[in-house]
Design a protein around this motif. Structure first.
Motif, PDB file in Angstrom:
ATOM      1  N   ILE A 148       1.242 -35.057 -42.870  1.00 15.84           N
ATOM      2  CA  ILE A 148       1.118 -33.601 -42.874  1.00 15.84           C
ATOM      3  C   ILE A 148       1.077 -33.033 -41.453  1.00 15.84           C
ATOM      4  CG2 ILE A 148      -0.613 -31.798 -43.294  1.00 15.84           C
ATOM      5  CD1 ILE A 148       1.105 -32.288 -45.696  1.00 15.84           C
ATOM      6  N   VAL A 149       1.830 -31.945 -41.258  1.00 16.45           N
ATOM      7  CA  VAL A 149       1.891 -31.235 -39.972  1.00 16.45           C
ATOM      8  C   VAL A 149       1.597 -29.759 -40.232  1.00 16.45           C
ATOM      9  CG1 VAL A 149       3.342 -30.560 -38.027  1.00 16.45           C
ATOM     10  CG2 VAL A 149       3.610 -32.829 -39.049  1.00 16.45           C
ATOM     11  N   PRO A 150       0.524 -29.198 -39.669  1.00 15.39           N
ATOM     12  CA  PRO A 150       0.217 -27.785 -39.913  1.00 15.39           C
ATOM     13  C   PRO A 150       1.074 -26.842 -39.071  1.00 15.39           C
ATOM     14  CG  PRO A 150      -1.439 -28.743 -38.480  1.00 15.39           C
ATOM     15  CD  PRO A 150      -0.521 -29.872 -38.895  1.00 15.39           C
ATOM     16  N   ASP A 151       1.115 -25.597 -39.501  1.00 16.88           N
ATOM     17  CA  ASP A 151       1.801 -24.544 -38.763  1.00 16.88           C
ATOM     18  C   ASP A 151       1.299 -24.490 -37.316  1.00 16.88           C
ATOM     19  OD1 ASP A 151       3.153 -22.096 -38.137  1.00 16.88           O
ATOM     20  OD2 ASP A 151       1.304 -21.017 -38.593  1.00 16.88           O
ATOM     21  N   ILE A 202       3.920 -28.047 -43.153  1.00 20.53           N
ATOM     22  CA  ILE A 202       3.492 -27.196 -44.264  1.00 20.53           C
ATOM     23  C   ILE A 202       2.747 -25.971 -43.748  1.00 20.53           C
ATOM     24  CG2 ILE A 202       1.298 -28.408 -44.617  1.00 20.53           C
ATOM     25  CD1 ILE A 202       1.804 -28.045 -47.677  1.00 20.53           C
ATOM     26  N   SER A 203       2.975 -24.841 -44.393  1.00 23.87           N
ATOM     27  CA  SER A 203       2.234 -23.614 -44.110  1.00 23.87           C
ATOM     28  C   SER A 203       0.920 -23.634 -44.881  1.00 23.87           C
ATOM     29  CB  SER A 203       3.059 -22.401 -44.532  1.00 23.87           C
ATOM     30  OG  SER A 203       3.157 -22.326 -45.954  1.00 23.87           O
ATOM     31  N   HIS A 212       6.095 -20.953 -41.331  1.00 23.47           N
ATOM     32  CA  HIS A 212       5.510 -21.858 -40.346  1.00 23.47           C
ATOM     33  C   HIS A 212       6.422 -21.954 -39.135  1.00 23.47           C
ATOM     34  CE1 HIS A 212       8.459 -24.754 -41.752  1.00 23.47           C
ATOM     35  NE2 HIS A 212       7.930 -24.765 -42.957  1.00 23.47           N
ATOM     36  N   SER A 213       5.866 -22.479 -38.067  1.00 22.45           N
ATOM     37  CA  SER A 213       6.612 -22.643 -36.825  1.00 22.45           C
ATOM     38  C   SER A 213       6.146 -23.919 -36.136  1.00 22.45           C
ATOM     39  CB  SER A 213       6.383 -21.436 -35.903  1.00 22.45           C
ATOM     40  OG  SER A 213       7.024 -21.622 -34.655  1.00 22.45           O
ATOM     41  N   ILE A 214       7.113 -24.719 -35.654  1.00 21.99           N
ATOM     42  CA  ILE A 214       6.795 -25.919 -34.881  1.00 21.99           C
ATOM     43  C   ILE A 214       7.724 -25.980 -33.672  1.00 21.99           C
ATOM     44  CG2 ILE A 214       5.935 -27.262 -36.839  1.00 21.99           C
ATOM     45  CD1 ILE A 214       8.686 -28.710 -36.859  1.00 21.99           C
ATOM     46  N   LYS A 221      12.600 -24.809 -31.089  1.00 20.71           N
ATOM     47  CA  LYS A 221      11.571 -24.124 -31.866  1.00 20.71           C
ATOM     48  C   LYS A 221      12.115 -23.944 -33.274  1.00 20.71           C
ATOM     49  CE  LYS A 221       8.828 -19.891 -32.262  1.00 20.71           C
ATOM     50  NZ  LYS A 221       8.538 -18.543 -31.703  1.00 20.71           N
ATOM     51  N   VAL A 222      11.366 -24.428 -34.260  1.00 15.96           N
ATOM     52  CA  VAL A 222      11.806 -24.399 -35.647  1.00 15.96           C
ATOM     53  C   VAL A 222      10.879 -23.482 -36.436  1.00 15.96           C
ATOM     54  CG1 VAL A 222      12.429 -25.788 -37.652  1.00 15.96           C
ATOM     55  CG2 VAL A 222      12.496 -26.809 -35.358  1.00 15.96           C
ATOM     56  N   THR A 223      11.446 -22.458 -37.045  1.00 21.13           N
ATOM     57  CA  THR A 223      10.666 -21.542 -37.873  1.00 21.13           C
ATOM     58  C   THR A 223      11.273 -21.519 -39.267  1.00 21.13           C
ATOM     59  OG1 THR A 223      12.012 -19.711 -37.041  1.00 21.13           O
ATOM     60  CG2 THR A 223       9.876 -20.073 -35.991  1.00 21.13           C
ATOM     61  N   GLY A 224      10.430 -21.264 -40.263  1.00 23.54           N
ATOM     62  CA  GLY A 224      10.937 -21.203 -41.625  1.00 23.54           C
ATOM     63  C   GLY A 224       9.935 -20.520 -42.522  1.00 23.54           C
ATOM     64  N   GLY A 225      10.427 -20.030 -43.658  1.00 20.37           N
ATOM     65  CA  GLY A 225       9.524 -19.359 -44.573  1.00 20.37           C
ATOM     66  C   GLY A 225      10.137 -19.136 -45.933  1.00 20.37           C
TER      67      GLY A 225
END
Length: 235
Positions: free
Chosen positions: A61-64, A140-141, A224-226, A213-217
Motif C-alpha cells: 500500500i502507498v498513500p496519497d 490508494i486514496s 491521489h498524487s505520487i 508526477k502521477v495524478t489520478g482520480g
C-alpha cells in the motif's frame, strides 16, 4: 501474550476520509483486463470472459502524496488507474444482489506494474507475482464510506503524468461490475473486513520515469498524487 522471536511488522492501513481511524488492510485482490479497450491494448480478447484475479501483499500500500522509488529489475514501469473496493464485512458465496451489503467504501487506486516482468511471465505461463506484487505497488486514496457516497456505478476515471492525461474513461465501462466481482471472489474464498479489490484499469497504460508526477482520480470518490523518485538503495 504471544512471545515472538522478533517484533511483528506494523499492520498496513489506509486513511478513511473524514475519520481519524484507519482501515487495516488484510489482503489485496486485483482483477485483470476488466475494460474492453485495455484488454485490446494488451493483445487479448475483450469479450466478457470470466474474470481472473491476482494479488499484492498488504504492505504494498502507498498513500496519497508519497514518493515511490523506481522499482528494481524492470525497464518498463507502468501505471494502471483503478476503482478500489474496500470490504467491511465477512462473507462467503455472496449472491450478486447482496454484494453491496459487504462493501465498506471506495477509493481511487493505481496498480503499479513491472510490465516487462509481467509479460515475460505471461508468455511463459507463469504467475504474475514478480510483475505485480512488489514493494510500494498499490497506490490508494483515502477511502470514502458507502454511508457518505453510496455505491457509484458511473463516474470519470482518469490519470495524468506530468499533467498530461493518459487514461480517461468511465467506471460504467467495467466489463464485470463491482457487485459481480465481489460475488465471484466470494465463491472462491471467504472475503473479510480489510480486503481491498482493485477492479481493473482502462486503456492508456504506459511507462513512468524518475521525476514523473502521477495524478489520478475518480469523480465522487477521490484522487491521489505520487512522484516517482530514484531507486532506493539498502533497506
Amino acid at each position: 501474550m504471544t512471545d515472538y522471536i522478533f517484533d511483528p511488522p506494523p499492520v498496513p492501513s489506509v486513511a478513511i476520509d473524514g475519520d481519524e481511524k484507519r482501515l487495516p488492510v488484510r489482503r489485496i485482490f486485483c482483477v485483470g483486463r476488466n475494460y474492453e479497450a485495455h484488454a485490446r491494448e494488451m493483445g487479448r480478447d475483450p469479450s466478457r470472459e470470466f474474470p481472473f484475479f491476482f494479488t499484492k501483499p498488504a504492505d504494498a500500500i502507498v498513500p496519497d502524496g508519497s514518493e515511490v522509488p523506481y522499482p528494481p529489475e524492470t525497464k518498463n514501469f507502468h501505471y494502471e488507474m483503478e476503482l478500489v473496493v474496500a470490504i467491511g464485512k465477512a462473507g462467503f458465496q455472496i449472491p450478486v444482489e447482496q454484494a453491496n451489503d459487504y462493501i465498506f467504501g471506495y477509493a481511487a487506486g493505481n496498480d503499479l506494474t513491472r510490465r516487462d516482468l509481467q509479460l515475460e511471465a505471461r508468455e511463459k505461463g507463469r504467475p504474475w507475482d514478480w510483475g505485480k506484487a512488489f514493494d510500494e505497488s498499490a497506490v490508494i486514496s483515502p477511502i470514502r464510506r458507502v454511508s457518505d457516497i453510496g455505491h457509484p456505478s458511473r463516474g470519470r476515471i482518469w490519470l495524468a503524468v506530468n499533467d498530461e492525461i493518459r487514461q480517461d474513461q468511465d467506471i460504467a465501462d467495467l466489463i464485470w461490475d463491482v457487485q459481480e466481482i465481489v460475488s465471484i471472489l466470494s465463491h472462491t474464498m471467504r472475503i473479510r473486513p480489510g480486503d481491498l479489490i482493485y477492479t481493473g484499469t482502462p486503456a492508456g497504460v504506459g511507462p513512468l520515469e524518475v521525476g514523473d508526477k502521477v495524478t489520478g482520480g475518480i469523480d465522487g470518490i477521490g484522487d491521489h498524487s505520487i512522484v516517482i523518485v530514484a531507486p532506493r538503495e539498502g533497506l
